[in-house]
Structure formats: C-alpha cells, structure tokens
Design a protein around this motif. Structure first.
Motif, PDB file in Angstrom:
ATOM      1  N   GLU A 232       0.837  -1.199   0.000  1.00  0.00           N
ATOM      2  CA  GLU A 232       0.000   0.000   0.000  1.00  0.00           C
ATOM      3  C   GLU A 232       0.875   1.253   0.000  1.00  0.00           C
ATOM      4  O   GLU A 232       0.572   2.233  -0.679  1.00  0.00           O
ATOM      5  CB  GLU A 232      -0.943   0.010   1.200  1.00  0.00           C
ATOM      6  N   PHE A 233       1.968   1.219   0.750  1.00  0.00           N
ATOM      7  CA  PHE A 233       2.890   2.348   0.791  1.00  0.00           C
ATOM      8  C   PHE A 233       3.533   2.566  -0.577  1.00  0.00           C
ATOM      9  O   PHE A 233       3.629   3.692  -1.070  1.00  0.00           O
ATOM     10  CB  PHE A 233       3.956   2.116   1.869  1.00  0.00           C
ATOM     11  N   ILE A 234       3.962   1.474  -1.213  1.00  0.00           N
ATOM     12  CA  ILE A 234       4.579   1.559  -2.540  1.00  0.00           C
ATOM     13  C   ILE A 234       3.586   2.119  -3.558  1.00  0.00           C
ATOM     14  O   ILE A 234       3.932   2.985  -4.369  1.00  0.00           O
ATOM     15  CB  ILE A 234       5.118   0.181  -2.979  1.00  0.00           C
ATOM     16  N   VAL A 235       2.348   1.632  -3.517  1.00  0.00           N
ATOM     17  CA  VAL A 235       1.317   2.130  -4.438  1.00  0.00           C
ATOM     18  C   VAL A 235       1.089   3.624  -4.207  1.00  0.00           C
ATOM     19  O   VAL A 235       0.972   4.400  -5.166  1.00  0.00           O
ATOM     20  CB  VAL A 235       0.007   1.325  -4.280  1.00  0.00           C
ATOM     21  N   LEU A 236       1.057   4.034  -2.960  1.00  0.00           N
ATOM     22  CA  LEU A 236       0.873   5.455  -2.650  1.00  0.00           C
ATOM     23  C   LEU A 236       2.002   6.279  -3.255  1.00  0.00           C
ATOM     24  O   LEU A 236       1.756   7.324  -3.887  1.00  0.00           O
ATOM     25  CB  LEU A 236       0.819   5.660  -1.137  1.00  0.00           C
ATOM     26  N   LYS A 237       3.235   5.826  -3.103  1.00  0.00           N
ATOM     27  CA  LYS A 237       4.378   6.555  -3.666  1.00  0.00           C
ATOM     28  C   LYS A 237       4.312   6.588  -5.195  1.00  0.00           C
ATOM     29  O   LYS A 237       4.613   7.613  -5.820  1.00  0.00           O
ATOM     30  CB  LYS A 237       5.700   5.931  -3.210  1.00  0.00           C
ATOM     31  N   LEU A 238       3.928   5.484  -5.809  1.00  0.00           N
ATOM     32  CA  LEU A 238       3.799   5.437  -7.271  1.00  0.00           C
ATOM     33  C   LEU A 238       2.687   6.371  -7.756  1.00  0.00           C
ATOM     34  O   LEU A 238       2.831   7.030  -8.801  1.00  0.00           O
ATOM     35  CB  LEU A 238       3.553   4.007  -7.747  1.00  0.00           C
ATOM     36  N   GLU A 239       1.595   6.436  -7.021  1.00  0.00           N
ATOM     37  CA  GLU A 239       0.520   7.354  -7.398  1.00  0.00           C
ATOM     38  C   GLU A 239       0.991   8.801  -7.317  1.00  0.00           C
ATOM     39  O   GLU A 239       0.658   9.622  -8.174  1.00  0.00           O
ATOM     40  CB  GLU A 239      -0.703   7.142  -6.502  1.00  0.00           C
ATOM     41  N   GLU A 240       1.773   9.110  -6.267  1.00  0.00           N
ATOM     42  CA  GLU A 240       2.302  10.469  -6.128  1.00  0.00           C
ATOM     43  C   GLU A 240       3.247  10.788  -7.297  1.00  0.00           C
ATOM     44  O   GLU A 240       3.219  11.891  -7.847  1.00  0.00           O
ATOM     45  CB  GLU A 240       3.033  10.630  -4.795  1.00  0.00           C
TER      46      GLU A 240
ATOM     47  N   LEU B 106       3.167   9.428 -10.275  1.00  0.00           N
ATOM     48  CA  LEU B 106       2.335   9.544 -11.470  1.00  0.00           C
ATOM     49  C   LEU B 106       1.716  10.932 -11.564  1.00  0.00           C
ATOM     50  O   LEU B 106       1.698  11.556 -12.635  1.00  0.00           O
ATOM     51  CB  LEU B 106       1.250   8.470 -11.466  1.00  0.00           C
ATOM     52  N   ILE B 107       1.241  11.444 -10.456  1.00  0.00           N
ATOM     53  CA  ILE B 107       0.652  12.791 -10.441  1.00  0.00           C
ATOM     54  C   ILE B 107       1.708  13.828 -10.819  1.00  0.00           C
ATOM     55  O   ILE B 107       1.454  14.742 -11.612  1.00  0.00           O
ATOM     56  CB  ILE B 107       0.029  13.092  -9.059  1.00  0.00           C
ATOM     57  N   ALA B 108       2.914  13.662 -10.260  1.00  0.00           N
ATOM     58  CA  ALA B 108       3.998  14.601 -10.583  1.00  0.00           C
ATOM     59  C   ALA B 108       4.355  14.532 -12.068  1.00  0.00           C
ATOM     60  O   ALA B 108       4.583  15.572 -12.710  1.00  0.00           O
ATOM     61  CB  ALA B 108       5.226  14.296  -9.724  1.00  0.00           C
ATOM     62  N   LEU B 109       4.405  13.333 -12.630  1.00  0.00           N
ATOM     63  CA  LEU B 109       4.716  13.181 -14.051  1.00  0.00           C
ATOM     64  C   LEU B 109       3.624  13.778 -14.936  1.00  0.00           C
ATOM     65  O   LEU B 109       3.915  14.396 -15.968  1.00  0.00           O
ATOM     66  CB  LEU B 109       4.951  11.709 -14.389  1.00  0.00           C
ATOM     67  N   HIS B 110       2.367  13.598 -14.537  1.00  0.00           N
ATOM     68  CA  HIS B 110       1.263  14.214 -15.293  1.00  0.00           C
ATOM     69  C   HIS B 110       1.392  15.732 -15.267  1.00  0.00           C
ATOM     70  O   HIS B 110       1.152  16.400 -16.278  1.00  0.00           O
ATOM     71  CB  HIS B 110      -0.097  13.794 -14.722  1.00  0.00           C
ATOM     72  N   PHE B 111       1.776  16.258 -14.119  1.00  0.00           N
ATOM     73  CA  PHE B 111       1.944  17.700 -13.995  1.00  0.00           C
ATOM     74  C   PHE B 111       3.064  18.188 -14.919  1.00  0.00           C
ATOM     75  O   PHE B 111       2.901  19.176 -15.639  1.00  0.00           O
ATOM     76  CB  PHE B 111       2.229  18.067 -12.534  1.00  0.00           C
ATOM     77  N   LEU B 112       4.201  17.462 -14.909  1.00  0.00           N
ATOM     78  CA  LEU B 112       5.317  17.832 -15.782  1.00  0.00           C
ATOM     79  C   LEU B 112       4.921  17.751 -17.261  1.00  0.00           C
ATOM     80  O   LEU B 112       5.277  18.613 -18.068  1.00  0.00           O
ATOM     81  CB  LEU B 112       6.529  16.942 -15.520  1.00  0.00           C
ATOM     82  N   LEU B 113       4.186  16.717 -17.598  1.00  0.00           N
ATOM     83  CA  LEU B 113       3.738  16.542 -18.980  1.00  0.00           C
ATOM     84  C   LEU B 113       2.839  17.701 -19.401  1.00  0.00           C
ATOM     85  O   LEU B 113       2.970  18.253 -20.501  1.00  0.00           O
ATOM     86  CB  LEU B 113       3.021  15.199 -19.140  1.00  0.00           C
ATOM     87  N   SER B 114       1.927  18.072 -18.531  1.00  0.00           N
ATOM     88  CA  SER B 114       1.014  19.170 -18.882  1.00  0.00           C
ATOM     89  C   SER B 114       1.791  20.480 -18.995  1.00  0.00           C
ATOM     90  O   SER B 114       1.458  21.317 -19.859  1.00  0.00           O
ATOM     91  CB  SER B 114      -0.118  19.287 -17.865  1.00  0.00           C
ATOM     92  N   GLN B 115       2.824  20.668 -18.176  1.00  0.00           N
ATOM     93  CA  GLN B 115       3.650  21.889 -18.282  1.00  0.00           C
ATOM     94  C   GLN B 115       4.392  21.913 -19.629  1.00  0.00           C
ATOM     95  O   GLN B 115       4.466  22.954 -20.283  1.00  0.00           O
ATOM     96  CB  GLN B 115       4.673  21.959 -17.138  1.00  0.00           C
TER      97      GLN B 115
END
Length: 105
Positions: A80-88, A90-99
């Motif tokens: 669950e901890f690993i999934v949480l970190k991966l989700e975080e 993923l969100i950061a990568l989506h943000f970078l992609l949109s920038q």
C-alpha cells in the motif's frame, strides 16, 4: 411458594459414568466444534481490526493472529505504501507533462 410454577421432577440425575459412551462422544465433538468456531471468530475479528488499521502498526494482541497472516498484513502495508508513492509520482509526471505541453503551445 408464592406464584412460582412447580419445578418438573426429572427423577434422579445420572452420573457421567452411567451415560453411554456413544452419547458422550457427540457432546465432546460439539464442544470441540464450538471451541474451534470461537477461535475462528476471534481470528476473524483480529484480522478485520488489523486490516482496518493498516496505517498503524499491528497492535493489540498480535499473538492472536497467526504468523503467516501477520506476514501477509505486513506485506499488504508495504505494498500500500509503494502504491501510494507510485501514485504520487504519477501525479507529478502528469503535472510535468502538462507543463511541457503548455510550453509548446
């Protein structure tokens, strides 16, 4: 007596030694099954509490939870901890992609 219904007379009680062994065996089986059921119920509640509190360390009475189940719950918490970190991430990568997309426009 004052208003109490009469107690039924069942005659002399038989001692345990006078009860036929075939009648005792099912009684002991029922008692054994009742004990096993109670242990399963206790285990169920211990596991349910442990799963509900995965963010907290396994507290209470871990001795009630079998070792294999403790290992599974521990692994579940790690995953669950690993999934949480991966989700975080993923969100950061989506943000970078949109920038980057916005810079190209």
């Amino acid at each position: 007596m004052t208003g109490c219904p009469p107690i039924a007379d069942f005659g002399p009680l038989k001692s345990i030694s006078s009860i036929h062994p075939s009648k005792i065996h099912p009684i002991s089986q029922v008692q054994k099954l009742q004990k096993e059921l109670q242990e399963e119920i206790d285990l169920h509640f211990a596991l349910a509490n442990a799963v509900a509190q995965t963010s907290a360390p396994l507290s209470g009475s871990p001795s009630q939870i079998p070792t294999k189940a403790q290992e599974l719950l521990s692994n579940k918490a790690v995953l669950e901890f690993i999934v949480l970190k991966l989700e975080e991430e993923l969100i950061a990568l989506h943000f970078l992609l949109s920038q980057e997309r916005n810079e190209r426009i």
